[in-house]
Write a protein that holds these residues in place. Sequence first.
Motif, short mmCIF file in Angstrom:
data_model
loop_
_atom_site.label_atom_id
_atom_site.label_comp_id
_atom_site.label_asym_id
_atom_site.label_seq_id
_atom_site.Cartn_x
_atom_site.Cartn_y
_atom_site.Cartn_z
N ILE A 9 6.41 23.11 22.18
CA ILE A 9 5.73 23.80 23.48
C ILE A 9 6.25 23.03 24.95
O ILE A 9 6.47 22.36 24.98
CB ILE A 9 5.08 24.81 23.63
CG1 ILE A 9 3.75 23.26 23.63
CG2 ILE A 9 4.67 24.99 21.74
CD1 ILE A 9 2.43 24.20 23.66
N THR A 10 6.49 24.36 26.29
CA THR A 10 7.32 23.68 27.03
C THR A 10 6.29 22.86 27.70
O THR A 10 6.49 21.44 28.59
CB THR A 10 6.90 24.83 28.76
OG1 THR A 10 5.88 25.86 27.96
CG2 THR A 10 8.27 26.12 28.02
N LEU A 13 6.42 19.12 27.85
CA LEU A 13 7.66 18.00 28.93
C LEU A 13 7.23 16.80 29.01
O LEU A 13 7.99 15.62 28.92
CB LEU A 13 7.68 18.55 30.04
CG LEU A 13 8.07 18.42 31.14
CD1 LEU A 13 9.78 18.25 30.59
CD2 LEU A 13 8.99 19.39 31.87
N LYS A 36 13.37 19.74 31.07
CA LYS A 36 11.95 21.19 31.54
C LYS A 36 13.45 22.24 30.46
O LYS A 36 12.99 23.09 30.21
CB LYS A 36 12.62 20.96 32.35
CG LYS A 36 11.65 22.21 33.46
CD LYS A 36 11.36 22.04 35.20
CE LYS A 36 10.21 23.13 35.01
NZ LYS A 36 10.04 22.82 36.57
N GLU A 37 14.60 21.62 30.85
CA GLU A 37 15.97 23.02 30.95
C GLU A 37 15.85 23.05 28.97
O GLU A 37 15.90 24.17 28.34
CB GLU A 37 16.72 22.58 31.01
CG GLU A 37 17.28 22.87 32.91
CD GLU A 37 17.17 24.12 33.30
OE1 GLU A 37 17.53 25.07 32.82
OE2 GLU A 37 16.24 24.42 34.10
N ARG A 38 16.21 21.87 28.15
CA ARG A 38 16.10 22.28 27.28
C ARG A 38 14.80 23.24 26.09
O ARG A 38 14.63 23.99 25.33
CB ARG A 38 15.73 20.57 26.83
CG ARG A 38 17.28 19.93 26.56
CD ARG A 38 17.68 18.93 26.06
NE ARG A 38 18.50 17.69 26.42
CZ ARG A 38 18.87 16.44 25.90
NH1 ARG A 38 18.21 16.11 24.95
NH2 ARG A 38 19.72 16.26 26.11
N LEU A 39 13.20 22.30 26.93
CA LEU A 39 12.61 23.42 26.29
C LEU A 39 12.56 25.01 26.90
O LEU A 39 11.88 26.11 25.56
CB LEU A 39 11.58 22.33 27.15
CG LEU A 39 10.83 21.56 26.25
CD1 LEU A 39 9.20 20.57 26.94
CD2 LEU A 39 10.23 21.22 24.88
N LYS A 40 13.32 25.37 27.53
CA LYS A 40 13.11 26.46 28.35
C LYS A 40 13.82 27.18 27.21
O LYS A 40 13.75 28.11 27.55
CB LYS A 40 13.57 25.99 29.70
CG LYS A 40 13.99 28.16 30.01
CD LYS A 40 14.76 27.88 31.58
CE LYS A 40 14.91 29.17 32.14
NZ LYS A 40 15.41 29.12 33.36
N TYR A 41 15.53 26.06 27.15
CA TYR A 41 16.72 27.18 26.53
C TYR A 41 16.00 27.36 25.14
O TYR A 41 16.44 28.24 24.04
CB TYR A 41 17.59 26.65 26.86
CG TYR A 41 18.05 27.55 28.20
CD1 TYR A 41 18.13 28.39 28.16
CD2 TYR A 41 17.61 26.14 28.85
CE1 TYR A 41 19.16 29.07 29.34
CE2 TYR A 41 18.49 27.70 30.52
CZ TYR A 41 18.92 28.77 30.56
OH TYR A 41 19.49 29.02 31.66
N SER A 43 13.31 25.33 22.69
CA SER A 43 12.37 24.89 22.21
C SER A 43 11.31 25.36 20.57
O SER A 43 11.08 24.29 20.06
CB SER A 43 10.93 25.08 23.23
OG SER A 43 10.86 26.61 22.66
#
Length: 162
Positions: A9-10, A13, A36-41, A43
Amino acid sequence: MDILIRKAITADLDLVTHIEATCFPPAEAAPREAFKERLKYYSGHFLIAFDEGTPIGFIDGFVSDDEILTDEMFADASLHNPNGVWQMIFGLNTMPEYRNCGVGGRLIEAFVELARKEKRKGIILTCKEEKIPYYAKFGFVNEGESESNHGGAKWYQMRIRL
């Protein structure tokens, strides 16, 4: 050892950034901003392993219709295509004190199972030459030298068809 594997989950991080920095040399480790980007797009394509609440490793990668894993993919999480047919693996990380205990294998098996459930054609990764036999144990086939020059290293692309 009782290993629990769950989707990231975000809020994970800092945890995944710490694991990555511990497991990879600076030239190859993805920075915090990339995670941060990977978890956003994606997860949902990022699994973390825990030993009684202690984070001990993770595996991640997005989904694509492309059949070649490129350096651009590591840098741009927005290229994730949730309907893609190939699951990529960007990183498999196991904390040093948990290596050679089966943690990486459990993460790979969980990722393969996730890709099967999602009806992907297969999984693609790149690795250094010395890791080829390790991934081959799980059914990955070496497709030869990759075009990647990530971190200034020589990489090989491997694939498992599901």
